[in-house]
Design an enzyme around this catalytic site. Structure first.
Site, PDB file in Angstrom:
ATOM      1  CB  CYS A   1      10.563  -0.412   3.012  1.00 22.11           C
ATOM      2  SG  CYS A   1      11.133   0.011   1.356  1.00 22.11           S
TER       3      CYS A   1
ATOM      4  CD  GLU B   1      -5.836  -6.197   0.473  1.00 18.58           C
ATOM      5  OE1 GLU B   1      -5.839  -6.955   1.465  1.00 18.58           O
ATOM      6  OE2 GLU B   1      -4.920  -6.197  -0.392  1.00 18.58           O
ATOM      7  NE  ARG B   2      -3.731  -2.545   4.436  1.00 21.05           N
ATOM      8  CZ  ARG B   2      -2.701  -2.768   5.234  1.00 21.05           C
ATOM      9  NH1 ARG B   2      -1.730  -1.877   5.334  1.00 21.05           N
ATOM     10  NH2 ARG B   2      -2.639  -3.879   5.955  1.00 21.05           N
TER      11      ARG B   2
ATOM     12  CD  GLU C   1       9.143  -2.225   8.463  1.00 22.67           C
ATOM     13  OE1 GLU C   1       9.568  -1.493   7.552  1.00 22.67           O
ATOM     14  OE2 GLU C   1       8.734  -3.389   8.263  1.00 22.67           O
TER      15      GLU C   1
ATOM     16  CG  PHE D   1      -0.192   0.367   2.523  1.00 20.30           C
ATOM     17  CD1 PHE D   1      -0.036   1.683   2.912  1.00 20.30           C
ATOM     18  CD2 PHE D   1       0.357  -0.626   3.333  1.00 20.30           C
ATOM     19  CE1 PHE D   1       0.645   2.016   4.081  1.00 20.30           C
ATOM     20  CE2 PHE D   1       1.027  -0.308   4.490  1.00 20.30           C
ATOM     21  CZ  PHE D   1       1.179   1.016   4.872  1.00 20.30           C
TER      22      PHE D   1
ATOM     23  CB  SER E   1       5.420  -7.651   6.554  1.00 18.51           C
ATOM     24  OG  SER E   1       4.673  -8.827   6.278  1.00 18.51           O
TER      25      SER E   1
ATOM     26  CE  LYS F   1      -2.763  -8.776  -3.797  1.00 18.50           C
ATOM     27  NZ  LYS F   1      -3.245  -7.868  -2.683  1.00 18.50           N
TER      28      LYS F   1
END
Length: 499
Positions: free
Chosen positions: A281, A176-177, A384, A149, A226, A173
Site C-alpha cells: 500500500c 485466507e490467502r 490502484e 494478504f 481496499s 481474522k
C-alpha cells in the site's frame, strides 16, 4: 493436502463449517493447503473464550504485560527464518522481504514494551477544596483485527501487540490467502507467557467479517485492505457502536525535481515500485518528473534497471528482486489494467506482458512494466494496480506536479526527490497526504510514530502503532475524588462551580 486450523483457547481447532479456501503456492500455482472458513457460531465461540479470559489479563499490571512482549520479541528473533520461509511459501515474497515483513512488526512489539509509561494517567491534587482529580486508561475488552494478504506478519503485529499490552483480548481474522504465519504468531505469544484465550485466530471470509462487525461483545475493529471494503467495514462497524479504524487503497506519487540526483531517484523508484511485486500500500506507482528534460533523463535511467530485474521464486536465492503476485486473479487484474493503459494511449516503454519463467509456467508471475506519457484521465493512473507497474506522468511545473498528488482521491504516501530545501519544505507543508518522504521513497514511519494516510486511504481518526495505538485500544476514565475534612452541613442542589 494440509488442512489448517483456527487457534482458539490456546489450541489449534479444526473448522466445523464445512467450508474451506485454497491456499496456493504462488510460484507454482499449486494448492498447498486448505484453510477453514469460520461460521458465525465459530466466531462467537472465539469471542466467548476471549471474553472469559480478558478480565484477569486486564487486572495484570502493565509491567507484567510488557514482560510478555519482551519475551515475544526474543522469540520472534529466534524464529525469524522459520517465519520468513512460511510467509514466502504462501505469499511469494523473497526471503529478505519476508524477513523485513516480520521485522517491521517486531519493532512495534518492541515499542509496546514501553506500555507502563504509555498507560500512565494524569493526576491533579487540590483541584478544589479537598478535591483531587485523576484519569485512568483502561482496556476496551475484546478487540478484533481484519488483516490483508500483503503483510501477513507486520500488520497483525501492528494490531495485536498494542491491543494486548493495553489489557485487551484480541481476535485476528487474517487473510485466507496466507494464514500460516498469523497462526504461528499466536503460538509464539503464548510461549512468551500470554494467557490462553487472549490471542485468538479465526480464519474466514466475508461471513466471518460480518460476524465480527455485528458481535456486540467486540468493542473495536482494525482493518487494512481496499477502500471499498474499508468503507463497508467502517460504516457497519460504527453503526454497531464499535470503535473502528480502517486503512484503504493508495496511489502514491513520487515527484522528481530537475535538481534531483537522477541515479538516486531511479534506484529509489525501482525498489519502491517493483519490490514485493508492487503489492504494497506504500508502493510508489506514479513517478512525476518535472520538465521534459527531467522526464527523459529519468526514463533513460529507469529502463536498463528495470530490464535487469530478476523475477523468480523465493527458493531461487537472495538475489531475486521480486516473486509472483498472490493469486491468478490478481495477475489477471494487473494485466487487464496494463492492456487498458495501452488502449488509452500510454506509451509502454518496458513491456512485461509476455513474461514467462521456465519451469514455473503455472505460477502467478508478472513481468515488470513501465509506462511513459500517462495522463491523469487513464485507468492506470486513477486505479490502484497493486502490481509491478510504474507509470510516468510528465509535469511541466512543480505546481502541476504537486497538484496531481493533491487532487488524487487517495492520500496514503508520497515523496519528493530534490536538493532544494525550500521546495521540500513547501511540499511537506502543503501536501494533503498522511505520510511524506523527502528523498525517501517509501516513508513508512518507525514504530514510535504513527502510520496512516488521508482522504480515501483512511476511515477513522486514529492511526496505527505509535501513541495513537494506545489511545485506540483504551478508554479514558476521569475520577473526581473528595474527602471532606469537616462535617458537611446539608445538601447542595445547584451544579458545583469553582469558587
Amino acid at each position: 493436502m494440509q488442512e489448517l486450523t483456527h487457534y482458539i483457547g490456546g489450541e489449534h481447532v479444526k473448522g466445523t463449517s464445512g467450508r474451506f479456501a485454497d491456499v496456493f503456492n504462488p510460484a507454482t500455482g499449486e494448492v498447498q493447503a486448505k484453510v477453514p472458513l469460520a461460521s458465525p457460531d465459530e466466531l462467537a465461540r472465539a469471542v466467548e473464550v476471549a471474553q472469559a479470559a480478558q478480565p484477569a489479563w486486564a487486572a495484570t499490571n502493565p509491567q507484567r504485560r510488557a514482560r510478555v512482549m519482551m519475551k515475544f520479541v526474543s522469540l520472534l528473533n529466534e524464529n525469524m527464518d522459520k517465519l520468513a520461509e512460511a510467509l514466502s511459501r504462501e505469499h511469494g515474497k523473497t526471503l529478505p522481504d519476508a524477513a523485513g515483513d516480520v521485522q517491521r512488526g517486531l519493532e512495534v512489539v518492541e515499542y509496546c514494551i514501553g506500555a507502563p509509561e504509555m498507560l500512565k494517567g494524569d493526576y491533579t491534587d487540590s483541584a478544589g477544596p479537598g478535591i483531587d482529580m485523576y484519569s485512568m486508561k483502561q482496556p476496551l475488552g475484546v478487540t478484533a483485527g481484519i488483516t490483508p494478504f500483503n503483510f501477513p506478519a507486520m500488520i497483525p503485529l501492528w494490531m495485536c501487540a498494542p491491543a494486548i499490552v493495553c489489557g485487551n483480548a484480541f481476535i485476528l481474522k487474517p487473510s485466507e490467502r496466507d494464514p500460516s504465519v498469523p497462526l504461528m504468531l499466536a503460538e509464539l505469544l503464548e510461549e512468551a507467557g500470554l494467557p490462553k484465550g487472549i490471542m485468538q485466530v479465526v480464519n474466514g471470509d466475508k461471513e466471518a467479517v460480518d460476524a465480527i462487525l455485528d458481535h456486540d461483545v467486540i468493542q473495536s475493529i482494525g482493518f487494512v485492505g481496499s477502500t471499498p471494503i474499508a468503507e463497508y467495514i467502517y460504516g457497519r462497524g460504527c453503526s454497531n457502536g464499535k470503535r473502528v479504524q480502517c486503512f484503504g487503497g493508495a496511489k502514491n506519487h513520487m515527484i522528481i525535481m530537475p535538481d534531483a540526483d537522477m541515479d538516486q531517484a531511479a534506484d529509489a523508484l525501482i525498489g519502491a515500485g517493483y519490490g514485493a511485486a508492487g503489492e504494497r500500500c506504500m508502493a510508489i506507482s506514479v513517478a512525476v518528473p518535472v520538465g521534459e528534460e527531467t522526464a527523459d533523463r529519468l526514463v533513460e535511467k529507469l529502463v536498463p534497471r528495470i530490464e535487469k530485474l530478476k523475477v523468480g521464486p523465493y527458493t531461487a536465492g537472495t538475489d531475486v528482486d521480486y516473486g509472483p503476485v498472490v493469486t491468478a486473479a490478481a495477475k489477471a487484474n494487473i494485466l487487464g489494467l496494463v492492456e487498458s493503459g495501452v488502449a488509452q494511449g500510454a506509451e509502454l516503454v518496458v513491456d512485461g506482458r509476455n513474461f514467462n519463467l521456465q519451469g514455473y509456467e503455472d505460477g502467478f508471475f508478472v513481468g515488470p512494466h513501465l509506462f511513459d506519457r500517462v495522463t491523469t484521465d487513464m485507468d492506470i493512473y486513477k486505479k490502484e494496480i497493486f502490481g509491478p507497474v510504474l507509470s510516468c506522468v510528465r509535469a511541466q511545473t512543480y505546481e502541476e506536479a504537486i497538484g496531481m498528488a493533491i487532487d488524487h482521491e487517495y492520500g496514503n504516501g508520497t515523496s519528493i526527490f530534490t536538493r532544494d530545501g525550500d521546495t521540500a519544505r513547501d511540499f511537506a507543508n502543503r501536501i494533503n497526504i498522511g505520510m511524506v518522504g523527502i528523498n525517501v521513497p517509501i516513508p513508512v514511519p518507525l514504530a514510535y510514530h504513527t502510520f496512516g494516510g488521508w482522504k480515501k486511504s483512511v476511515f477513522g481518526d486514529l492511526n496505527q502503532h505509535g501513541p495513537d495505538a494506545f489511545k485506540f485500544y483504551t478508554r479514558t476514565k476521569t475520577v473526581t475524588s473528595r474527602w471532606p475534612s469537616g462535617i458537611k452541613e446539608g445538601g447542595e442542589f445547584s451544579i458545583p462551580v469553582m469558587e
